[in-house]
Write a protein that holds these residues in place. Structure first.
Motif, short mmCIF file in Angstrom:
data_model
loop_
_atom_site.label_atom_id
_atom_site.label_comp_id
_atom_site.label_asym_id
_atom_site.label_seq_id
_atom_site.Cartn_x
_atom_site.Cartn_y
_atom_site.Cartn_z
N GLY A 1 -4.67 -3.27 10.91
CA GLY A 1 -4.73 -2.22 9.79
C GLY A 1 -3.00 -1.40 9.87
N VAL A 2 -3.01 -0.60 8.78
CA VAL A 2 -1.74 -0.12 8.75
C VAL A 2 -1.46 1.08 9.84
N ARG A 3 -2.54 1.66 10.31
CA ARG A 3 -2.05 2.58 11.46
C ARG A 3 -1.65 1.87 12.65
N GLU B 1 0.77 -7.81 9.93
CA GLU B 1 0.31 -8.08 8.43
C GLU B 1 -0.60 -9.62 8.82
N ARG C 1 1.75 4.80 1.28
CA ARG C 1 1.49 5.44 2.51
C ARG C 1 1.93 6.91 2.40
N MET D 1 0.72 -1.19 0.06
CA MET D 1 -0.12 0.10 0.07
C MET D 1 0.89 1.34 0.00
N ARG E 1 2.21 -4.34 2.20
CA ARG E 1 0.72 -4.61 2.58
C ARG E 1 -0.14 -4.75 1.33
N ASP E 2 0.32 -4.57 -0.07
CA ASP E 2 -0.48 -4.94 -0.99
C ASP E 2 -0.17 -6.26 -1.52
N ARG F 1 2.08 1.80 12.27
CA ARG F 1 2.69 3.16 12.55
C ARG F 1 2.73 3.44 14.15
N MET G 1 4.08 -0.90 -1.37
CA MET G 1 4.35 -1.28 0.08
C MET G 1 3.87 -2.74 0.23
N HIS H 1 7.04 -0.60 7.99
CA HIS H 1 5.76 0.10 8.45
C HIS H 1 5.92 1.72 7.75
#
Length: 237
Positions: A73-75, A68, A3, A1, A12-13, A78, A10, A114
């Motif tokens: 989630g992505v947040r 993952e 970011r 993804m 996460r894709d 972070r 990224m 991340h």
């Protein structure tokens, strides 16, 4: 993804794959480093603050390592990075020595998974500014902590560079795998289309040939029906 507007792919894709031996060893190394720092700091400093802070740091590290696969989630990743940074400052406040900065190496090694590359370097720059200010309060100039500090900063840079290289390698391998899958699918579709086209062509040829021959046979039979004796007329008809 992508970011924070970063123009890159990224992880996460990508498809979630089983942990490799290398990834497992990296996670184990991080946990081992956190445990060693925690044991040393607990033995030489206050007990419960060190236990709580190091356990919290380790939990955030593991959560960030497996976010993952946990479907977070992505947040969350972070937040884990920010939490690890805040906890490293707290641990350094309780144990103001350069040995504690080993935790910062673990933090910097995790950050590229991340955050985009530029934010990893910004995190490293900002974090070391805070680390320096905290240590300067406890170590006077000329005490020699500067050399140890710069050594750990170099280790942080090595950790960030290594993790960024590994992450780019994983992304490249996943993209190549997807492209290979798409290429195989396209080849299968082309093969199917070619077979269908060939079937249509053969069917057309058969239709034209058989139709022509049946028409010729019908005309020949009509002509034959006028020449054969009447006894065979009904059979020819």
């Amino acid at each position: 993804m992508v970011r924070w507007g970063a123009p890159r792919v990224m992880l996460r894709d990508m498809t979630v794959r089983p942990l490799s031996l290398e990834q497992t060893l990296l996670t184990f190394s991080g946990v081992a480093a956190i445990a060693v720092v925690g044991i040393v700091n607990t033995a030489s400093g206050p007990l419960w603050p060190n236990v709580v802070l190091h356990l919290a740091f380790g939990l955030l590290f593991l959560l960030g390592s497996y976010d993952e696969r946990l479907g977070l989630g992505v947040r969350v990743g972070r937040v884990c990075m920010l939490g690890m940074f805040a906890l490293s400052l707290a641990v350094l406040q309780v144990n103001p020595d350069t040995f504690t900065l080993i935790l910062s190496v673990v933090l910097m090694a995790s950050a590229p998974y991340h955050l985009p590359a530029r934010y990893c370097w910004l995190l490293m720059l900002g974090a070391n500014l805070f680390y320096w200010l905290l240590l300067r309060r406890h170590w006077p100039p000329g005490s020699g902590f500067e050399i140890a500090f710069m050594t750990l900063v170099a280790l942080q840079g090595f950790a960030v560079s290594s993790s960024l290289a590994r992450q780019r390698e994983l992304v490249t391998l996943e993209v190549l795998s997807r492209q290979n899958d798409e290429l195989r699918a396209a080849r299968a579709m082309l093969a199917l289309q070619s077979r269908n086209d060939e079937r249509i062509r053969i069917a057309g040829d058969l239709h034209d040939t058989i139709g022509h021959r049946l028409t010729a046979l019908r005309l020949q039979l009509e002509a034959l029906g006028h020449r054969v004796p009447e006894a065979f007329g009904a059979e020819v008809e």
